[in-house]
Enzyme design. Structure first.
Site, PDB file in Angstrom:
ATOM      1  N   ASP A 232       0.853  -1.176   0.000  1.00  0.00           N
ATOM      2  CA  ASP A 232       0.000   0.000   0.000  1.00  0.00           C
ATOM      3  C   ASP A 232       0.900   1.241   0.000  1.00  0.00           C
ATOM      4  O   ASP A 232       1.885   1.300   0.733  1.00  0.00           O
ATOM      5  CB  ASP A 232      -0.897  -0.014   1.248  1.00  0.00           C
ATOM      6  CG  ASP A 232      -1.901   1.116   1.255  1.00  0.00           C
ATOM      7  OD1 ASP A 232      -3.026   0.888   0.798  1.00  0.00           O
ATOM      8  OD2 ASP A 232      -1.558   2.212   1.729  1.00  0.00           O
ATOM      9  N   ASN A 240      -2.926  12.871  -3.117  1.00  0.00           N
ATOM     10  CA  ASN A 240      -4.068  13.270  -3.946  1.00  0.00           C
ATOM     11  C   ASN A 240      -4.574  14.656  -3.574  1.00  0.00           C
ATOM     12  O   ASN A 240      -4.886  15.475  -4.441  1.00  0.00           O
ATOM     13  CB  ASN A 240      -5.204  12.243  -3.801  1.00  0.00           C
ATOM     14  CG  ASN A 240      -5.047  11.062  -4.733  1.00  0.00           C
ATOM     15  OD1 ASN A 240      -4.338  11.128  -5.737  1.00  0.00           O
ATOM     16  ND2 ASN A 240      -5.706   9.965  -4.406  1.00  0.00           N
ATOM     17  N   ASP A 249      -2.515   9.044  -9.757  1.00  0.00           N
ATOM     18  CA  ASP A 249      -2.595   7.939 -10.721  1.00  0.00           C
ATOM     19  C   ASP A 249      -1.224   7.590 -11.292  1.00  0.00           C
ATOM     20  O   ASP A 249      -0.889   6.410 -11.477  1.00  0.00           O
ATOM     21  CB  ASP A 249      -3.545   8.312 -11.866  1.00  0.00           C
ATOM     22  CG  ASP A 249      -5.006   8.354 -11.419  1.00  0.00           C
ATOM     23  OD1 ASP A 249      -5.299   7.879 -10.311  1.00  0.00           O
ATOM     24  OD2 ASP A 249      -5.836   8.881 -12.184  1.00  0.00           O
ATOM     25  N   GLU A 275      -4.926   2.375  -3.909  1.00  0.00           N
ATOM     26  CA  GLU A 275      -3.458   2.357  -4.009  1.00  0.00           C
ATOM     27  C   GLU A 275      -2.869   1.078  -3.428  1.00  0.00           C
ATOM     28  O   GLU A 275      -1.665   1.019  -3.139  1.00  0.00           O
ATOM     29  CB  GLU A 275      -2.881   3.573  -3.278  1.00  0.00           C
ATOM     30  CG  GLU A 275      -2.977   3.531  -1.763  1.00  0.00           C
ATOM     31  CD  GLU A 275      -4.326   3.949  -1.198  1.00  0.00           C
ATOM     32  OE1 GLU A 275      -4.403   4.188   0.020  1.00  0.00           O
ATOM     33  OE2 GLU A 275      -5.303   4.027  -1.980  1.00  0.00           O
TER      34      GLU A 275
END
Length: 361
Positions: A232, A240, A249, A275
Protein backbone atom coordinates in the site's frame (compact mmCIF):
# COMPACT_ATOMS: atom_id res chain seq x y z
CA UNK A 1 -9.60 -3.73 4.89
CA UNK A 2 -12.88 -5.07 3.49
CA UNK A 3 -13.57 -8.77 3.51
CA UNK A 4 -12.83 -10.65 0.31
CA UNK A 5 -15.65 -12.50 -1.43
CA UNK A 6 -14.48 -15.45 -3.44
CA UNK A 7 -15.88 -16.90 -6.63
CA UNK A 8 -15.99 -20.67 -6.56
CA UNK A 9 -16.18 -20.88 -10.35
CA UNK A 10 -14.60 -18.58 -12.92
CA UNK A 11 -16.47 -16.51 -15.49
CA UNK A 12 -14.91 -18.55 -18.27
CA UNK A 13 -16.33 -21.74 -16.78
CA UNK A 14 -19.80 -20.20 -16.63
CA UNK A 15 -19.73 -18.99 -20.21
CA UNK A 16 -18.28 -22.29 -21.39
CA UNK A 17 -21.10 -24.16 -19.65
CA UNK A 18 -23.76 -22.14 -21.47
CA UNK A 19 -21.93 -22.28 -24.80
CA UNK A 20 -21.54 -26.04 -24.63
CA UNK A 21 -25.19 -26.50 -23.69
CA UNK A 22 -26.41 -24.24 -26.48
CA UNK A 23 -23.93 -24.81 -29.29
CA UNK A 24 -21.47 -27.62 -28.71
CA UNK A 25 -24.08 -30.37 -28.93
CA UNK A 26 -26.97 -28.90 -30.90
CA UNK A 27 -25.20 -27.63 -34.02
CA UNK A 28 -23.04 -30.69 -34.79
CA UNK A 29 -25.95 -33.03 -34.08
CA UNK A 30 -28.41 -31.14 -36.25
CA UNK A 31 -25.88 -30.60 -39.06
CA UNK A 32 -25.41 -34.34 -39.13
CA UNK A 33 -29.19 -34.87 -39.06
CA UNK A 34 -29.96 -32.69 -42.09
CA UNK A 35 -27.25 -34.37 -44.16
CA UNK A 36 -28.27 -37.97 -43.58
CA UNK A 37 -30.79 -39.94 -45.56
CA UNK A 38 -34.46 -39.61 -44.63
CA UNK A 39 -34.72 -43.29 -43.79
CA UNK A 40 -34.22 -42.77 -40.03
CA UNK A 41 -37.35 -40.60 -39.97
CA UNK A 42 -39.57 -42.35 -42.49
CA UNK A 43 -39.77 -45.92 -43.80
CA UNK A 44 -41.19 -46.39 -47.29
CA UNK A 45 -42.15 -49.96 -48.10
CA UNK A 46 -42.96 -51.03 -51.65
CA UNK A 47 -44.75 -54.34 -52.08
CA UNK A 48 -45.70 -55.86 -55.44
CA UNK A 49 -48.74 -58.05 -55.18
CA UNK A 50 -50.85 -59.26 -58.13
CA UNK A 51 -49.53 -56.46 -60.30
CA UNK A 52 -50.65 -53.74 -57.87
CA UNK A 53 -48.13 -51.28 -56.33
CA UNK A 54 -48.70 -50.57 -52.64
CA UNK A 55 -46.60 -48.04 -50.65
CA UNK A 56 -46.55 -47.71 -46.87
CA UNK A 57 -45.01 -44.99 -44.63
CA UNK A 58 -44.67 -44.70 -40.90
CA UNK A 59 -43.04 -42.22 -38.46
CA UNK A 60 -39.87 -42.93 -36.53
CA UNK A 61 -40.92 -41.40 -33.20
CA UNK A 62 -37.45 -41.82 -31.66
CA UNK A 63 -35.98 -39.35 -34.18
CA UNK A 64 -38.78 -36.87 -33.55
CA UNK A 65 -38.19 -37.18 -29.78
CA UNK A 66 -34.46 -36.47 -30.28
CA UNK A 67 -35.33 -33.30 -32.23
CA UNK A 68 -37.62 -32.17 -29.41
CA UNK A 69 -34.84 -32.76 -26.87
CA UNK A 70 -32.44 -30.69 -29.01
CA UNK A 71 -34.96 -27.85 -29.18
CA UNK A 72 -35.46 -27.91 -25.40
CA UNK A 73 -31.66 -27.99 -24.90
CA UNK A 74 -31.25 -24.92 -27.12
CA UNK A 75 -33.90 -23.02 -25.15
CA UNK A 76 -32.17 -24.05 -21.93
CA UNK A 77 -28.83 -22.91 -23.31
CA UNK A 78 -30.20 -19.46 -24.11
CA UNK A 79 -31.73 -19.14 -20.64
CA UNK A 80 -28.56 -20.40 -18.94
CA UNK A 81 -26.35 -18.05 -20.94
CA UNK A 82 -28.48 -15.05 -19.97
CA UNK A 83 -28.42 -16.10 -16.30
CA UNK A 84 -24.64 -16.65 -16.28
CA UNK A 85 -23.52 -13.61 -18.27
CA UNK A 86 -25.76 -10.93 -16.73
CA UNK A 87 -24.09 -10.83 -13.25
CA UNK A 88 -20.51 -11.19 -14.51
CA UNK A 89 -19.46 -7.59 -14.08
CA UNK A 90 -19.75 -4.96 -11.38
CA UNK A 91 -21.08 -1.43 -11.62
CA UNK A 92 -17.52 -0.11 -11.74
CA UNK A 93 -16.96 -1.90 -15.07
CA UNK A 94 -20.18 -0.95 -16.88
CA UNK A 95 -18.51 -0.61 -20.29
CA UNK A 96 -17.34 -4.22 -20.16
CA UNK A 97 -20.78 -5.24 -18.90
CA UNK A 98 -22.36 -3.67 -21.97
CA UNK A 99 -19.98 -5.60 -24.23
CA UNK A 100 -20.78 -8.88 -22.53
CA UNK A 101 -24.53 -8.21 -22.48
CA UNK A 102 -24.52 -7.17 -26.14
CA UNK A 103 -22.66 -10.28 -27.22
CA UNK A 104 -24.98 -12.38 -25.07
CA UNK A 105 -28.09 -10.93 -26.73
CA UNK A 106 -26.65 -11.49 -30.20
CA UNK A 107 -25.72 -15.04 -29.30
CA UNK A 108 -29.26 -15.57 -28.05
CA UNK A 109 -30.62 -14.36 -31.38
CA UNK A 110 -28.33 -16.73 -33.27
CA UNK A 111 -29.49 -19.63 -31.14
CA UNK A 112 -33.09 -18.60 -31.85
CA UNK A 113 -32.23 -18.74 -35.55
CA UNK A 114 -30.94 -22.28 -35.05
CA UNK A 115 -34.22 -23.23 -33.40
CA UNK A 116 -36.14 -21.70 -36.31
CA UNK A 117 -34.15 -23.79 -38.78
CA UNK A 118 -34.83 -26.91 -36.72
CA UNK A 119 -38.55 -26.14 -36.67
CA UNK A 120 -38.61 -25.59 -40.44
CA UNK A 121 -36.79 -28.84 -41.02
CA UNK A 122 -39.24 -30.74 -38.82
CA UNK A 123 -42.17 -29.13 -40.67
CA UNK A 124 -40.64 -30.07 -44.03
CA UNK A 125 -40.19 -33.66 -43.00
CA UNK A 126 -43.73 -33.85 -41.63
CA UNK A 127 -45.05 -32.49 -44.95
CA UNK A 128 -42.97 -35.08 -46.77
CA UNK A 129 -44.41 -37.81 -44.57
CA UNK A 130 -47.93 -36.67 -45.40
CA UNK A 131 -47.06 -36.76 -49.11
CA UNK A 132 -45.85 -40.31 -48.76
CA UNK A 133 -48.98 -41.32 -46.86
CA UNK A 134 -51.18 -39.76 -49.54
CA UNK A 135 -49.21 -41.55 -52.21
CA UNK A 136 -49.72 -44.81 -50.37
CA UNK A 137 -53.49 -44.35 -50.38
CA UNK A 138 -53.61 -43.34 -54.03
CA UNK A 139 -51.27 -46.05 -55.29
CA UNK A 140 -53.34 -48.73 -53.61
CA UNK A 141 -56.33 -47.72 -55.78
CA UNK A 142 -54.55 -47.24 -59.12
CA UNK A 143 -54.68 -49.85 -61.87
CA UNK A 144 -53.24 -48.07 -64.89
CA UNK A 145 -49.49 -47.59 -65.43
CA UNK A 146 -49.91 -43.93 -66.48
CA UNK A 147 -51.66 -43.10 -63.23
CA UNK A 148 -48.87 -44.77 -61.25
CA UNK A 149 -46.30 -42.78 -63.25
CA UNK A 150 -47.99 -39.48 -62.34
CA UNK A 151 -47.97 -40.30 -58.63
CA UNK A 152 -44.33 -41.40 -58.77
CA UNK A 153 -43.44 -38.13 -60.55
CA UNK A 154 -45.08 -36.18 -57.73
CA UNK A 155 -43.06 -38.14 -55.20
CA UNK A 156 -39.84 -37.42 -57.11
CA UNK A 157 -40.68 -33.69 -57.18
CA UNK A 158 -41.42 -33.74 -53.44
CA UNK A 159 -38.14 -35.50 -52.76
CA UNK A 160 -36.26 -32.83 -54.77
CA UNK A 161 -37.99 -30.12 -52.76
CA UNK A 162 -36.87 -31.79 -49.55
CA UNK A 163 -33.30 -32.05 -50.85
CA UNK A 164 -33.17 -28.32 -51.64
CA UNK A 165 -34.69 -27.47 -48.25
CA UNK A 166 -32.07 -29.60 -46.49
CA UNK A 167 -29.24 -27.89 -48.40
CA UNK A 168 -30.69 -24.48 -47.51
CA UNK A 169 -31.03 -25.44 -43.85
CA UNK A 170 -27.47 -26.72 -43.78
CA UNK A 171 -26.19 -23.44 -45.25
CA UNK A 172 -28.12 -21.40 -42.68
CA UNK A 173 -26.86 -23.55 -39.81
CA UNK A 174 -23.26 -23.21 -40.99
CA UNK A 175 -23.69 -19.42 -41.12
CA UNK A 176 -25.12 -19.48 -37.58
CA UNK A 177 -22.21 -21.63 -36.43
CA UNK A 178 -19.68 -19.12 -37.82
CA UNK A 179 -21.50 -16.22 -36.18
CA UNK A 180 -21.68 -18.02 -32.85
CA UNK A 181 -17.94 -18.82 -33.01
CA UNK A 182 -17.24 -15.11 -33.58
CA UNK A 183 -19.51 -14.15 -30.69
CA UNK A 184 -17.80 -16.65 -28.40
CA UNK A 185 -14.46 -15.02 -29.26
CA UNK A 186 -15.92 -11.59 -28.43
CA UNK A 187 -17.25 -12.92 -25.13
CA UNK A 188 -13.80 -14.29 -24.33
CA UNK A 189 -12.23 -10.88 -24.99
CA UNK A 190 -14.89 -9.17 -22.90
CA UNK A 191 -14.27 -11.65 -20.11
CA UNK A 192 -10.54 -10.87 -20.14
CA UNK A 193 -11.32 -7.16 -20.05
CA UNK A 194 -13.42 -7.61 -16.90
CA UNK A 195 -10.38 -9.12 -15.18
CA UNK A 196 -8.03 -6.18 -15.87
CA UNK A 197 -7.62 -2.89 -14.10
CA UNK A 198 -8.14 -0.29 -16.85
CA UNK A 199 -5.62 2.23 -15.46
CA UNK A 200 -2.63 -0.01 -14.72
CA UNK A 201 -3.26 -2.90 -17.11
CA UNK A 202 -2.68 -5.52 -14.40
CA UNK A 203 -5.31 -7.75 -12.83
CA UNK A 204 -8.18 -6.27 -10.84
CA UNK A 205 -9.92 -7.41 -7.68
CA UNK A 206 -11.99 -9.99 -9.56
CA UNK A 207 -8.87 -11.57 -11.05
CA UNK A 208 -7.28 -11.64 -7.61
CA UNK A 209 -10.34 -13.35 -6.11
CA UNK A 210 -10.18 -16.10 -8.69
CA UNK A 211 -6.38 -16.42 -8.67
CA UNK A 212 -6.02 -16.62 -4.89
CA UNK A 213 -8.71 -19.30 -4.63
CA UNK A 214 -7.00 -21.36 -7.32
CA UNK A 215 -3.54 -20.88 -5.76
CA UNK A 216 -4.76 -21.91 -2.30
CA UNK A 217 -6.48 -25.01 -3.68
CA UNK A 218 -3.31 -26.04 -5.51
CA UNK A 219 -1.12 -25.39 -2.47
CA UNK A 220 -3.39 -27.51 -0.28
CA UNK A 221 -3.53 -30.31 -2.85
CA UNK A 222 0.17 -30.40 -3.80
CA UNK A 223 1.67 -29.33 -0.46
CA UNK A 224 3.73 -26.66 -2.23
CA UNK A 225 4.74 -23.27 -0.73
CA UNK A 226 2.62 -20.22 -1.48
CA UNK A 227 3.19 -16.64 -0.38
CA UNK A 228 1.13 -13.48 -0.58
CA UNK A 229 2.39 -9.88 -0.57
CA UNK A 230 0.06 -6.99 0.15
CA UNK A 231 1.41 -3.48 -0.38
CA UNK A 232 0.00 0.00 0.00
CA UNK A 233 1.34 3.46 -0.89
CA UNK A 234 1.95 5.50 2.26
CA UNK A 235 0.02 8.73 2.84
CA UNK A 236 -1.61 8.43 -0.56
CA UNK A 237 -4.62 10.59 0.35
CA UNK A 238 -2.26 13.41 1.23
CA UNK A 239 -0.67 13.11 -2.22
CA UNK A 240 -4.07 13.27 -3.95
CA UNK A 241 -5.21 16.21 -1.83
CA UNK A 242 -1.97 18.15 -2.41
CA UNK A 243 -1.13 17.42 -6.04
CA UNK A 244 -4.38 16.07 -7.53
CA UNK A 245 -5.67 12.71 -8.57
CA UNK A 246 -3.83 12.75 -11.91
CA UNK A 247 -0.51 12.83 -10.06
CA UNK A 248 -1.75 10.11 -7.72
CA UNK A 249 -2.60 7.94 -10.72
CA UNK A 250 0.93 8.36 -12.14
CA UNK A 251 2.45 7.31 -8.82
CA UNK A 252 0.24 4.21 -8.79
CA UNK A 253 1.44 3.40 -12.31
CA UNK A 254 5.06 3.86 -11.22
CA UNK A 255 4.64 1.32 -8.41
CA UNK A 256 2.84 -1.01 -10.83
CA UNK A 257 5.85 -0.98 -13.17
CA UNK A 258 8.23 -1.78 -10.33
CA UNK A 259 6.09 -4.68 -9.12
CA UNK A 260 5.59 -6.05 -12.64
CA UNK A 261 9.34 -5.99 -13.32
CA UNK A 262 10.12 -7.72 -10.00
CA UNK A 263 7.88 -10.80 -10.26
CA UNK A 264 7.97 -13.92 -12.41
CA UNK A 265 5.63 -14.67 -15.30
CA UNK A 266 3.98 -17.35 -13.17
CA UNK A 267 3.13 -14.87 -10.40
CA UNK A 268 -0.19 -13.04 -10.24
CA UNK A 269 -0.29 -9.27 -9.64
CA UNK A 270 -3.51 -7.38 -9.03
CA UNK A 271 -4.63 -3.93 -8.02
CA UNK A 272 -6.50 -4.89 -4.89
CA UNK A 273 -8.17 -1.50 -4.52
CA UNK A 274 -7.20 2.16 -4.73
CA UNK A 275 -3.46 2.36 -4.01
CA UNK A 276 -3.22 -1.21 -2.67
CA UNK A 277 -1.73 -4.15 -4.56
CA UNK A 278 -1.66 -7.92 -4.04
CA UNK A 279 1.00 -10.30 -5.34
CA UNK A 280 0.48 -14.09 -5.34
CA UNK A 281 3.74 -16.05 -5.41
CA UNK A 282 3.25 -19.76 -6.07
CA UNK A 283 6.13 -22.06 -5.11
CA UNK A 284 7.86 -19.37 -3.02
CA UNK A 285 8.25 -19.41 0.77
CA UNK A 286 7.86 -16.47 3.12
CA UNK A 287 11.57 -15.66 3.42
CA UNK A 288 12.09 -15.38 -0.34
CA UNK A 289 8.84 -13.41 -0.70
CA UNK A 290 9.93 -11.00 2.04
CA UNK A 291 13.24 -10.44 0.27
CA UNK A 292 11.35 -9.74 -2.97
CA UNK A 293 9.06 -7.27 -1.21
CA UNK A 294 12.04 -5.49 0.32
CA UNK A 295 13.58 -5.07 -3.13
CA UNK A 296 10.38 -3.48 -4.43
CA UNK A 297 10.17 -1.22 -1.38
CA UNK A 298 13.73 0.04 -1.82
CA UNK A 299 13.32 0.59 -5.58
CA UNK A 300 10.09 2.55 -5.16
CA UNK A 301 11.39 4.56 -2.21
CA UNK A 302 14.50 5.59 -4.16
CA UNK A 303 12.48 7.51 -6.74
CA UNK A 304 12.13 11.29 -6.62
CA UNK A 305 8.83 12.34 -8.15
CA UNK A 306 8.07 15.66 -9.78
CA UNK A 307 5.39 17.12 -12.05
CA UNK A 308 6.89 17.30 -15.52
CA UNK A 309 4.83 20.21 -16.86
CA UNK A 310 5.56 22.55 -13.95
CA UNK A 311 8.74 20.97 -12.54
CA UNK A 312 7.03 21.03 -9.15
CA UNK A 313 8.84 18.69 -6.76
CA UNK A 314 6.80 15.93 -5.14
CA UNK A 315 9.77 14.21 -3.59
CA UNK A 316 10.08 10.72 -2.23
CA UNK A 317 7.01 8.48 -1.92
CA UNK A 318 7.11 5.26 0.08
CA UNK A 319 5.10 2.06 0.37
CA UNK A 320 4.49 -0.52 3.08
CA UNK A 321 4.40 -4.30 2.56
CA UNK A 322 2.93 -7.26 4.41
CA UNK A 323 4.10 -10.80 3.60
CA UNK A 324 2.72 -14.16 4.74
CA UNK A 325 3.13 -17.78 3.71
CA UNK A 326 0.15 -20.05 3.29
CA UNK A 327 -0.43 -22.48 6.12
CA UNK A 328 -1.80 -25.97 5.42
CA UNK A 329 -5.57 -25.91 5.73
CA UNK A 330 -5.87 -22.12 5.40
CA UNK A 331 -8.72 -21.07 3.14
CA UNK A 332 -8.32 -18.09 0.82
CA UNK A 333 -10.13 -15.65 3.09
CA UNK A 334 -7.98 -16.48 6.12
CA UNK A 335 -4.85 -16.25 3.99
CA UNK A 336 -5.72 -12.74 2.78
CA UNK A 337 -6.69 -11.60 6.27
CA UNK A 338 -3.29 -12.64 7.60
CA UNK A 339 -1.52 -10.69 4.83
CA UNK A 340 -3.71 -7.66 5.56
CA UNK A 341 -2.78 -7.89 9.22
CA UNK A 342 0.91 -7.88 8.32
CA UNK A 343 0.40 -4.83 6.10
CA UNK A 344 -1.29 -3.01 8.98
CA UNK A 345 1.60 -4.02 11.20
CA UNK A 346 4.06 -2.39 8.79
CA UNK A 347 1.92 0.77 8.77
CA UNK A 348 1.66 0.82 12.57
CA UNK A 349 5.43 0.50 12.94
CA UNK A 350 6.10 3.66 10.96
CA UNK A 351 5.41 2.78 7.29
CA UNK A 352 8.04 2.38 4.55
CA UNK A 353 8.85 -1.14 5.71
CA UNK A 354 8.14 -4.83 5.12
CA UNK A 355 6.44 -6.88 7.80
CA UNK A 356 6.98 -10.57 7.20
CA UNK A 357 9.21 -13.52 8.02
CA UNK A 358 12.28 -11.28 8.25
CA UNK A 359 11.20 -7.73 9.03
CA UNK A 360 13.12 -4.98 7.21
CA UNK A 361 13.32 -1.37 8.34
Amino acid sequence: MPMVSFFHSSIGQKIALAAVAACGIILPAFLAFVLIDLAPLFVLRTIAHSGDLIAGARYNFVSILVLCVLAVAACGGIWLLARMVTPLVSRDERADADRVAGASKTLGRELANVLAVIRRDIANKEAYARSLANAQARLAKLTEAEQVRVVVSLLVAENERMRRASVDNRRKLEACEREIASLEANLCQAEKATLKDPMTGIGNRRLFNEAIQKAVNESNARKTPLSLIMCDIDHFKRINDTFGHAVGDEIIKALTRIIASSVRDADSVARYGGEEFAIILSGIGEQAATTMAEGMRRQFGAKQFSIRKTNQKIGRVTASFGVVEHRPGDDAETFVQRADAKLYEAKARGRDRVAGGEDYT
